[in-house]
Motif scaffolding. Structure first.
Motif, PDB file in Angstrom:
ATOM      1  N   PHE A 193       0.513  -1.438   0.034  1.00 12.22           N
ATOM      2  CA  PHE A 193      -0.062   0.114  -0.174  1.00 12.22           C
ATOM      3  C   PHE A 193       1.049   1.347  -0.054  1.00 12.22           C
ATOM      4  O   PHE A 193       0.903   2.215  -0.563  1.00 12.22           O
ATOM      5  N   ILE A 194       1.439   1.863   0.697  1.00 10.52           N
ATOM      6  CA  ILE A 194       2.332   2.764   1.633  1.00 10.52           C
ATOM      7  C   ILE A 194       3.920   2.131  -0.791  1.00 10.52           C
ATOM      8  O   ILE A 194       4.269   3.762  -0.540  1.00 10.52           O
ATOM      9  N   SER A 195       4.565   1.046  -0.454  1.00  8.92           N
ATOM     10  CA  SER A 195       5.085   1.341  -1.964  1.00  8.92           C
ATOM     11  C   SER A 195       4.910   2.214  -3.151  1.00  8.92           C
ATOM     12  O   SER A 195       4.982   2.693  -3.744  1.00  8.92           O
ATOM     13  N   THR A 196       3.047   1.865  -3.491  1.00  5.41           N
ATOM     14  CA  THR A 196       2.723   2.210  -4.411  1.00  5.41           C
ATOM     15  C   THR A 196       2.287   3.792  -4.677  1.00  5.41           C
ATOM     16  O   THR A 196       1.628   4.173  -4.915  1.00  5.41           O
ATOM     17  N   PHE A 197       1.637   4.256  -2.706  1.00  7.91           N
ATOM     18  CA  PHE A 197       1.505   5.667  -2.952  1.00  7.91           C
ATOM     19  C   PHE A 197       1.762   6.183  -2.115  1.00  7.91           C
ATOM     20  O   PHE A 197       1.291   7.393  -1.242  1.00  7.91           O
ATOM     21  N   TRP A 198       2.807   6.079  -1.555  1.00  7.15           N
ATOM     22  CA  TRP A 198       3.823   6.842  -0.504  1.00  7.15           C
ATOM     23  C   TRP A 198       3.861   8.173  -0.967  1.00  7.15           C
ATOM     24  O   TRP A 198       3.726   9.136  -0.098  1.00  7.15           O
ATOM     25  N   ARG A 199       3.755   8.763  -2.652  1.00  2.00           N
ATOM     26  CA  ARG A 199       4.234  10.008  -3.091  1.00  2.00           C
ATOM     27  C   ARG A 199       2.608  10.961  -2.730  1.00  2.00           C
ATOM     28  O   ARG A 199       3.170  12.279  -2.115  1.00  2.00           O
ATOM     29  N   PRO A 200       1.793  10.258  -2.792  1.00  2.84           N
ATOM     30  CA  PRO A 200       0.441  11.096  -2.898  1.00  2.84           C
ATOM     31  C   PRO A 200       0.453  11.356  -1.213  1.00  2.84           C
ATOM     32  O   PRO A 200      -0.199  12.209  -0.557  1.00  2.84           O
ATOM     33  N   ILE A 201       0.463  10.334  -0.505  1.00  2.11           N
ATOM     34  CA  ILE A 201       0.368  10.133   0.589  1.00  2.11           C
ATOM     35  C   ILE A 201       1.117  10.764   2.060  1.00  2.11           C
ATOM     36  O   ILE A 201       0.829  11.763   2.415  1.00  2.11           O
ATOM     37  N   ASN A 202       2.479  11.474   1.130  1.00  2.00           N
ATOM     38  CA  ASN A 202       3.130  11.750   1.852  1.00  2.00           C
ATOM     39  C   ASN A 202       2.893  13.534   1.904  1.00  2.00           C
ATOM     40  O   ASN A 202       3.141  14.369   2.758  1.00  2.00           O
ATOM     41  N   GLU A 203       2.045  13.628   0.938  1.00  4.98           N
ATOM     42  CA  GLU A 203       1.864  14.991   0.793  1.00  4.98           C
ATOM     43  C   GLU A 203       0.446  15.473   1.039  1.00  4.98           C
ATOM     44  O   GLU A 203       0.806  17.249   1.322  1.00  4.98           O
ATOM     45  N   SER A 204      -0.137  15.397   1.040  1.00  7.56           N
ATOM     46  CA  SER A 204      -1.321  15.127   1.946  1.00  7.56           C
ATOM     47  C   SER A 204      -2.310  14.049   2.493  1.00  7.56           C
ATOM     48  O   SER A 204      -1.976  12.801   2.204  1.00  7.56           O
ATOM     49  N   VAL A 205      -2.342  14.148   3.494  1.00  7.97           N
ATOM     50  CA  VAL A 205      -2.893  12.754   4.691  1.00  7.97           C
ATOM     51  C   VAL A 205      -4.072  12.555   3.514  1.00  7.97           C
ATOM     52  O   VAL A 205      -4.434  11.299   3.893  1.00  7.97           O
ATOM     53  N   GLY A 206      -5.141  13.727   3.193  1.00  7.56           N
ATOM     54  CA  GLY A 206      -6.160  13.145   2.435  1.00  7.56           C
ATOM     55  C   GLY A 206      -6.073  11.921   1.964  1.00  7.56           C
ATOM     56  O   GLY A 206      -6.716  11.802   0.833  1.00  7.56           O
ATOM     57  N   HIS A 207      -5.151  11.847   0.914  1.00  6.64           N
ATOM     58  CA  HIS A 207      -4.642  10.876  -0.405  1.00  6.64           C
ATOM     59  C   HIS A 207      -4.841   9.488   0.133  1.00  6.64           C
ATOM     60  O   HIS A 207      -5.202   8.529  -0.515  1.00  6.64           O
ATOM     61  N   ILE A 208      -5.078   9.503   1.426  1.00  9.62           N
ATOM     62  CA  ILE A 208      -4.845   7.765   2.620  1.00  9.62           C
ATOM     63  C   ILE A 208      -6.684   7.108   2.051  1.00  9.62           C
ATOM     64  O   ILE A 208      -6.882   5.938   1.549  1.00  9.62           O
ATOM     65  N   TYR A 209      -7.310   8.240   2.225  1.00 16.19           N
ATOM     66  CA  TYR A 209      -8.953   7.833   1.900  1.00 16.19           C
ATOM     67  C   TYR A 209      -8.902   7.710   0.073  1.00 16.19           C
ATOM     68  O   TYR A 209      -9.775   7.261  -0.279  1.00 16.19           O
ATOM     69  N   LEU A 210      -8.847   9.155   0.028  1.00 18.35           N
ATOM     70  CA  LEU A 210      -9.147   9.827  -1.108  1.00 18.35           C
ATOM     71  C   LEU A 210      -7.973   9.265  -3.071  1.00 18.35           C
ATOM     72  O   LEU A 210      -8.994   8.100  -3.697  1.00 18.35           O
ATOM     73  N   SER A 211      -7.625   9.018  -2.646  1.00 25.80           N
ATOM     74  CA  SER A 211      -7.111   8.217  -3.578  1.00 25.80           C
ATOM     75  C   SER A 211      -6.119   6.720  -3.505  1.00 25.80           C
ATOM     76  O   SER A 211      -6.572   5.442  -4.204  1.00 25.80           O
ATOM     77  N   ALA A 212      -5.601   6.505  -2.722  1.00 22.55           N
ATOM     78  CA  ALA A 212      -4.864   4.468  -1.864  1.00 22.55           C
ATOM     79  C   ALA A 212      -5.741   3.787  -1.688  1.00 22.55           C
ATOM     80  O   ALA A 212      -6.210   3.095  -1.881  1.00 22.55           O
ATOM     81  N   LEU A 213      -6.460   4.019  -0.586  1.00 21.63           N
ATOM     82  CA  LEU A 213      -7.350   3.531  -0.596  1.00 21.63           C
ATOM     83  C   LEU A 213      -8.442   2.803  -1.102  1.00 21.63           C
ATOM     84  O   LEU A 213      -8.958   2.271  -1.341  1.00 21.63           O
ATOM     85  N   ALA A 214      -9.229   3.899  -1.822  1.00 21.26           N
ATOM     86  CA  ALA A 214     -10.692   3.644  -3.172  1.00 21.26           C
ATOM     87  C   ALA A 214      -9.616   2.780  -4.632  1.00 21.26           C
ATOM     88  O   ALA A 214     -10.213   2.643  -5.128  1.00 21.26           O
ATOM     89  N   PHE A 215      -8.119   3.193  -4.406  1.00 22.07           N
ATOM     90  CA  PHE A 215      -7.650   2.320  -6.009  1.00 22.07           C
ATOM     91  C   PHE A 215      -7.133   0.591  -5.494  1.00 22.07           C
ATOM     92  O   PHE A 215      -6.394   0.257  -6.661  1.00 22.07           O
ATOM     93  N   CYS A 216      -7.545   0.724  -4.211  1.00 26.90           N
ATOM     94  CA  CYS A 216      -6.114  -1.160  -3.517  1.00 26.90           C
ATOM     95  C   CYS A 216      -6.666  -2.020  -4.545  1.00 26.90           C
ATOM     96  O   CYS A 216      -8.369  -2.122  -5.419  1.00 26.90           O
ATOM     97  N   PRO A 217      -6.574  -3.080  -5.157  1.00 25.78           N
ATOM     98  CA  PRO A 217      -6.649  -3.923  -6.084  1.00 25.78           C
ATOM     99  C   PRO A 217      -8.024  -5.061  -4.661  1.00 25.78           C
ATOM    100  O   PRO A 217      -7.627  -4.554  -3.463  1.00 25.78           O
ATOM    101  N   GLU A 218      -8.228  -5.591  -5.271  1.00 28.11           N
ATOM    102  CA  GLU A 218      -9.675  -6.131  -4.926  1.00 28.11           C
ATOM    103  C   GLU A 218      -9.170  -7.291  -3.443  1.00 28.11           C
ATOM    104  O   GLU A 218     -10.286  -7.414  -2.378  1.00 28.11           O
ATOM    105  N   ASN A 219      -8.132  -7.922  -3.249  1.00 32.58           N
ATOM    106  CA  ASN A 219      -7.927  -8.531  -2.845  1.00 32.58           C
ATOM    107  C   ASN A 219      -6.844  -8.332  -1.670  1.00 32.58           C
ATOM    108  O   ASN A 219      -5.816  -8.797  -0.766  1.00 32.58           O
ATOM    109  N   SER A 220      -6.661  -6.909  -1.580  1.00 34.18           N
ATOM    110  CA  SER A 220      -5.277  -5.758  -0.795  1.00 34.18           C
ATOM    111  C   SER A 220      -6.464  -6.380   0.876  1.00 34.18           C
ATOM    112  O   SER A 220      -6.951  -6.186   1.158  1.00 34.18           O
ATOM    113  N   ALA A 221      -6.149  -6.618   2.172  1.00 29.24           N
ATOM    114  CA  ALA A 221      -6.294  -7.068   3.154  1.00 29.24           C
ATOM    115  C   ALA A 221      -6.142  -5.719   3.989  1.00 29.24           C
ATOM    116  O   ALA A 221      -7.402  -5.277   4.530  1.00 29.24           O
ATOM    117  N   VAL A 222      -5.165  -4.154   3.808  1.00 32.14           N
ATOM    118  CA  VAL A 222      -5.890  -3.173   4.061  1.00 32.14           C
ATOM    119  C   VAL A 222      -7.094  -2.690   3.382  1.00 32.14           C
ATOM    120  O   VAL A 222      -8.240  -1.912   3.794  1.00 32.14           O
TER     121      VAL A 222
END
Length: 617
Positions: free
Chosen positions: A445-474
């Motif tokens: 999760f972090i290896s894929t999305f660390w750049r936007p998350i490091n820029e803005s905390v909102g990307h945890i939910y707006l971008s990263a969590l939304a675009f996780c693959p179907e089998n992602s445990a997170v």
């Protein structure tokens, strides 16, 4: 001479408000002074280690003031995990160098000549290069008689183990190359990586605060209470004749406990004698956490007040910068259940835990940085203990309910890349437990999305969590808790991509790559005639590119211990690079030979000297 482009950390010097009370810690202060003035001992570094609140920083600031008054303080640098922006390892040597330029004219001239000849040095974040150019080279010019003391306070707060690894290597292996009157006082918690780096080094001596005679520590805390509560002495003596003795015993020598207790007792809104009665009577536990808990419970006995407190504290802790009371009121204004008057009253009851709660203009900040420290180093402490079921249960709760909140704190403090090493440690510790699968998935999760998350905390939910693959445990664990996010209707990946990261920086074809033995770094060579080091977890470039070859570099490898890199080029040379200083060793005499297409470094045969591999052939 203008050093404005260097990575200088302002406000990192010693502070008068942090020095020891007169007459306290005198034994250890005298001992450190004697060490600093002894130029023939061979011990250039004194490491003062101990847990939080044991007095390390107060001693360091006191020594800093003393040596400044004696004109022998070269530089004082205090790492602070709560500073904005954070002080990182790459700020240390430029700051020390500039401070030494103000300390000595010869150093000033030598440093300026270094920068004048290579202006690109001003912006380098390579700690190895900084040490060599800003520290070693100017040191030859010094003509100072007597010690030049440099103090590094709270070394453990400069980042996690991976981010300070190179800095520790510099201190452990290169400090001894400086003139004998250079002395370095370092304070830190006894973190595992710092212990490993400093132990068994002949030029480093250590002093453990835990080994100081308990009676001496308790006497100093006794003095602390006497001084800070002197205005209430006559009142306290009537009820508790031995109140100072009892407080000192309860503190168990921990100055942080004593400081918090004094703030609680002298709260402006209650009678000091009543607060003292609570501390000596009802407060049964001596632990700092329990003291905090009892302070909050005392201030907010009703559940409604504690709920309001959580909302206010949440606002303070997730804000990207410290807020004043007026700003807190404005942010929470949309919550009708908490009137502005209540917000102000609640914060004013927390003077023993926060600064800035007595007025509207000052920023409200925690007196102690235990929250951020816990977020940065919880996994390091976890990795040091054996697996136990009760701790596994707590880890499961954290992973399933708090993992994304932890990531929020790292985002707000620009420390997201540090999360990967913490997750690796925790996943290894948890082994086959259910939490291990989520921890491992979180690394993806972090290896894929660390750049936007490091820029803005909102990307945890707006971008990263939304675009996780179907089998992602997170995704499967947290998706139901956060409904107001982007809904991906189609084309969601089933699993994480096999591509973990894309490293960009070379200007032409990349022709060869290799992992370091410990897997934390990658080295690459290119047709652009440069060699680059990369952080394997984040893809960030480490330091400046290695340059020296005059034609395409076609192969590269790490030495078995990871301290050197060897490269082969179409310019008919092999170059051996010292990864600690980013420069090649001197070429050995020419030897004619065909070009080399691949390289592999292995340890030299037992009993044979390791000869340089650079040369022309």
């Amino acid at each position: 001479m203008d050093y404005k482009d260097l990575l200088y950390a302002p406000s990192s010097g010693y502070k008068l408000e942090k020095i020891c009370l007169e007459g306290t810690w005198q034994g250890i202060i005298d001992e450190i002074g004697a060490w600093a003035w002894n130029s023939s001992s061979g011990k250039q570094i004194l490491w003062l280690k101990g847990l939080a609140g044991t007095g390390k920083s107060s001693i360091a600031h006191t020594i800093g003031k003393q040596f400044d008054e004696q004109h022998h303080l070269g530089s004082f640098f205090c790492f602070d995990i709560s500073s904005k922006p954070p002080r990182a390892p790459e700020h240390l040597f430029p700051t020390i160098a500039v401070n030494l330029a103000g300390f000595d004219n010869y150093w000033n001239t030598a440093l300026w000549n270094v920068i004048k000849n290579d202006p690109s040095l001003c912006t380098t974040d390579s700690v190895q290069r900084q040490f060599g150019e800003f520290f070693l080279k100017p040191a030859d010019s010094l003509r100072v008689v007597g010690p030049i003391l440099i103090i590094i306070d709270a070394l453990d707060e400069c980042g996690d183990a991976s981010s300070r690894k190179i800095l520790l290597e510099m201190l452990a292996t290169r400090m001894s190359t400086l003139p004998g009157n250079f002395k370095l006082l370092v304070t830190s918690h006894p973190e595992k990586d710092i212990v490993s780096a400093f132990e068994n080094c002949s030029h480093i001596c250590s002093k453990d605060m835990d080994n100081i005679e308990p009676k001496e520590t308790q006497n100093d805390v006794f003095t602390y209470f006497q001084v800070h509560l002197k205005d209430h002495k006559s009142e306290f003596d009537k009820i508790w004749p031995d109140w100072c003795d009892q407080l000192a015993k309860k503190s168990e020598g921990l100055f942080q406990w004593a400081s918090t207790a004094c703030l609680f007792i002298t709260d402006l809104f209650v009678m000091p004698i009543d607060q003292l009665n609570l501390v000596l009577g009802k407060f049964k536990s001596e632990s700092l956490n329990e003291l905090y808990s009892q302070i909050v419970t005392r201030a907010f006995p009703k559940e409604q007040g504690r709920d309001q407190l959580k909302t206010i504290l949440g606002t303070l802790f997730v804000a990207k910068e410290a807020l004043t009371i007026s700003e807190v009121i404005a942010v929470i204004a949309l919550i009708p259940d908490i009137p502005s008057k209540v917000i102000k009253q609640i914060l004013q009851h927390l003077g023993s835990l926060f600064r800035g709660v007595s007025g509207d203009a000052a920023a409200v900040v925690p007196l102690h940085t235990s929250l951020l420290y816990a977020c940065c180093f919880w996994a390091s402490h976890l990795g040091c203990i054996e697996v136990k079921n009760d701790i596994l249960v707590e880890l499961e709760k954290f992973v399933q309910t708090r993992l994304l909140y932890w990531l929020e704190v790292l985002s707000l403090t620009s420390r997201v890349p540090e999360a990967i090493s913490s997750l690796q440690i925790a996943a290894t510790w948890a082994k086959n437990a259910h939490s291990a699968s989520i921890l491992s998935d979180m690394q993806q999760f972090i290896s894929t999305f660390w750049r936007p998350i490091n820029e803005s905390v909102g990307h945890i939910y707006l971008s990263a969590l939304a675009f996780c693959p179907e089998n992602s445990a997170v995704l499967n664990n947290y998706s139901a808790h956060f409904g107001n996010k982007i809904k991906l209707i189609s084309n969601r990946h089933i699993n994480w991509s096999g591509s973990l990261n894309v490293f960009q920086g070379h200007a032409k074809y990349v022709l060869s790559v290799a992992f370091s033995p410990d897997g934390t770094k990658i080295v690459s060579v290119s047709d652009d005639m440069t060699i680059r080091l990369w952080d394997a977890a984040t893809g960030k470039s480490i330091g400046s590119p290695f340059e020296g070859h005059t034609d395409t570099i076609i192969s590269v490898a790490f030495s078995p211990d990871g301290t050197q890199v060897v490269s082969g080029s179409d310019d008919n040379t092999i170059r051996l690079w010292d990864a600690a200083i980013d420069t090649p060793t001197e070429p050995s005499p020419n030897v004619n030979s065909p070009q080399s297409d691949s390289l592999n470094m292995s340890a030299p045969p037992s009993g044979l000297p390791e000869s340089p591999l650079t040369g022309r052939f």
